[in-house]
Design an enzyme around this catalytic site. Sequence first.
Site, PDB file in Angstrom:
ATOM      1  CG  ASP A  31      88.829 149.315  55.127  1.00 36.56           C
ATOM      2  OD1 ASP A  31      89.236 150.229  55.207  1.00 36.56           O
ATOM      3  OD2 ASP A  31      87.804 148.926  54.379  1.00 36.56           O
ATOM      4  CG  ASP A  35      87.385 147.386  61.143  1.00 41.57           C
ATOM      5  OD1 ASP A  35      86.880 148.723  60.997  1.00 41.57           O
ATOM      6  OD2 ASP A  35      87.214 146.627  60.255  1.00 41.57           O
ATOM      7  CE  LYS A 146      72.073 170.439  40.415  1.00 40.12           C
ATOM      8  NZ  LYS A 146      71.521 169.627  41.326  1.00 40.12           N
ATOM      9  CE  LYS A 343      69.909 168.503  36.760  1.00 37.74           C
ATOM     10  NZ  LYS A 343      68.773 168.747  37.198  1.00 37.74           N
ATOM     11  CB  CYS A 441      66.446 125.454  17.554  1.00 40.11           C
ATOM     12  SG  CYS A 441      66.328 124.752  19.263  1.00 40.11           S
ATOM     13  CB  CYS A 456      67.125 126.458  24.269  1.00 37.01           C
ATOM     14  SG  CYS A 456      67.295 125.348  22.764  1.00 37.01           S
TER      15      CYS A 456
HETATM   16  S1  IVH Z   1      75.558 175.377  45.398  1.00 37.11           S
HETATM   17  C1  IVH Z   1      73.634 179.116  46.327  1.00 37.11           C
HETATM   18  N1  IVH Z   1      76.845 173.471  44.565  1.00 37.11           N
HETATM   19  O1  IVH Z   1      72.037 171.378  43.908  1.00 37.11           O
HETATM   20  C2  IVH Z   1      73.682 177.836  45.596  1.00 37.11           C
HETATM   21  N2  IVH Z   1      74.707 173.019  44.991  1.00 37.11           N
HETATM   22  O2  IVH Z   1      69.512 172.722  42.578  1.00 37.11           O
HETATM   23  C3  IVH Z   1      73.419 176.793  46.367  1.00 37.11           C
HETATM   24  N3  IVH Z   1      73.993 170.544  44.508  1.00 37.11           N
HETATM   25  O3  IVH Z   1      70.004 171.890  46.772  1.00 37.11           O
HETATM   26  C4  IVH Z   1      73.804 175.330  45.964  1.00 37.11           C
HETATM   27  N4  IVH Z   1      76.060 170.047  43.771  1.00 37.11           N
HETATM   28  O4  IVH Z   1      71.719 170.095  46.764  1.00 37.11           O
HETATM   29  C5  IVH Z   1      75.630 173.620  44.863  1.00 37.11           C
HETATM   30  N5  IVH Z   1      78.416 171.760  43.632  1.00 37.11           N
HETATM   31  C6  IVH Z   1      77.172 172.153  44.100  1.00 37.11           C
HETATM   32  C7  IVH Z   1      75.953 171.408  44.111  1.00 37.11           C
HETATM   33  C8  IVH Z   1      74.842 171.987  44.628  1.00 37.11           C
HETATM   34  C9  IVH Z   1      74.768 169.542  44.015  1.00 37.11           C
HETATM   35  C10 IVH Z   1      72.656 170.518  44.951  1.00 37.11           C
HETATM   36  C11 IVH Z   1      72.236 171.198  46.056  1.00 37.11           C
HETATM   37  C12 IVH Z   1      71.013 172.268  45.920  1.00 37.11           C
HETATM   38  C13 IVH Z   1      70.713 171.959  44.459  1.00 37.11           C
HETATM   39  C14 IVH Z   1      70.117 173.114  43.855  1.00 37.11           C
END
Ligand code: IVH
Length: 703
Positions: A31, A35, A146, A343, A441, A456
């Site tokens: 880093d 910098d 996700k 999820k 105690c 304590c």
């Molecule tokens: S695809 C057509 N891929 O999830 C599909 N979304 O619930 C559009 N998100 O608003 C989204 N990781 O912010 C996609 N690998 C991923 C994702 C992702 C997170 C979020 C995204 C979206 C939301 C939808």
Amino acid sequence: MDMATRIAQLRDEIEQHNYRYYVLDTPAIPDAEFDKLFRELQALEAQHPELLTADSPTQRVGGKPLKSFAEVRPRHGAAEPTGAGVAASHLLPQTAGFASNVSKVLHRTQMLSLNNAFSEDEVRAFDVRIREALGIAEVEYAVEPKFDGLAITLTYRDGVFVQGATRGDGSTGEDVTENLRTVRAIPLRLSKPVADVEVRGEVLMFKRDFAKLNGEQRAKGEKEFANPRNAAAGSLRQLDSRITASRHLSFFAYGIGLCEGVALPKRHDQQLALLHNWGVPVAQQHRVVCGVDGLLKFYREIGAQRAALPFDIDGVVYKVNDIAQQQQLGFVSRAPRWAIAHKFPAEEAMTTLLDIEVQVGRTGALTPVARLAPVFVGGVTVANATLHNQDEINRKKIHIGDTVVVRRAGDVIPEIVRVLNENDIPPYNISDAVKGVCPVCGSHVAKQTDESVWRCTGGLFCPAQRKQALLHFASRRAMNIEGLGDKLVEQLVDSGIVNTPADLYDSAQCGLPVLANLERMGEKSALNLLEAIGHSKRTTLARFIYALGVRNVGEATAKDLAQYFGSLDNLLAADVESLQQVRDVGPVVAQSMADFLAEAHNREVIAQLRASGVYWPEHEQRRVAELPFSGKTFVLTGTLVALTREQAKEKLEALGAKVSGSVSKKTDYVVAGAEAGSKLDKAQELGVAVLDEQQFLALLETI
Ligand code: IVH
């Protein structure tokens, strides 16, 4: 070289390093080096403002705060002729939660959302729907994490970043271009001058950056963020881009919106590869799999890695890989039929704080523990959560009976994130609750002025402290008595068999017949335990000191003390002044040690332990002051050939040297191996002696 060329060269080099860091995940320089380049560029641009360009990496530091009136900045050029964007934007509703003076952006292709699946059955149903709609036996899917951040879209024209916006309602988002410019992970220029492209992805904050930010917020007395997602959102949605610049945000792309000027590949994974080639960060945890079994396998794999990932994710996303098939499947309202988010079980849940129990730790600290109405969170049922200390309770304004949000992430101990029914009633108070006395105690409790912790004062008279002290004594990095766990210690202390660690080695008190009679014990386990106790007798002075459980004396300090004093007798004879001679031992630690040694009963336990045969090999018993490198500090940097850095460190320490991680005026020698970087520079700057590997080996030989 003329100035313009040097500036161009620096910009190139800096962006190249950004690319290696964020896209390839293989930084080439430390880093500090980065910098240096950055500062040189800043200086040259300051001297030659006429050479400054919008895509210079120096423009990532944030600019003037936005003014407090609505300003619409159509940046799409051809797609939004002058005037039209302005008129349209004024008709758009403001999005709640964001400063009203920020301009709106109409997305040229919708930013879609995803349908969710919470169970394997829902995923199977998704796969069935796809197969039936396409009339095929098996589907190829692109699978990816996700990301738990904020969706954004980045517009590049002729390969240059011109606009960035939040998702908003999917059709209209907020213009956060200036803020996004400060995010180093977002390239200001693509490696290909694509005519017009929307890059879709997620802005997020890495866990380590979140921890650092909250630490800084705490130090400044400012509000901490509840999680990395909130921190990312709070950092991006700023009127002052300099604030965004000071926060460390990251970005991963997961798709392409509109694209003109290049023909896109026909598969989603190839599009991700293309983004990667353009220099856009794409998380490496994506893959192509076949059929529903492939989906579920990926879900389990990522789930297992989740806690260790550097960023938060809240599930995985499955996408039909073939773009033609995606088009065939189409959309239902705002979500594609061809994708779904699987999820993870929620990591946060709402429940009631039923009670607060005050526990007593090893050093007497009163630790509040929340008793909760059981709630399913992060895949398990949670009924307890840590509350840390009074400061934490005050900060979160916690009372018994509150409705609270509980969080459990990975293997982390569940904690209360916040109270939902915030009010002005004074928060729960530990000292009031225990009426000034130890709940175990009955000794009185006290708080040092500079601490937020009540303790304590009973010391080892307090059974709770005694149990914890024994557990610490037996722990792996201390005396390492295998099998002496909390249930056993509980019985041994409650039945009065063991009061001090020395009693463990006393066969009259703690022998086979007594142990074998304990609950859940039996002869076999008792024999094993006795064997483990026997083994533990041979130890090291450092472990022994650490095992005593002196407040503020952790493993590293115990090692320092052992090395400095060389023998237990030397340590027992030490006073506060001589303790402070030990490296890294300041007044607080020295005082703790001295207080401990001043207690007659502590000395008695030590004497009993020695008498019962606890010992350590003699070769350790050489005073550091007599060693050749005592008092010398070394820093190792670069790659050594003849030995590893760890080996070099061990050798030096054995000779009495201190090996430090950073160069300062106090450093005596820097050993610089191949490709030494900033530490070598620093040494030269400070005039510290530098040894190359040959010189270093020669020095060791002379000893
Ligand atoms: S695809 C057509 N891929 O999830 C599909 N979304 O619930 C559009 N998100 O608003 C989204 N990781 O912010 C996609 N690998 C991923 C994702 C992702 C997170 C979020 C995204 C979206 C939301 C939808």
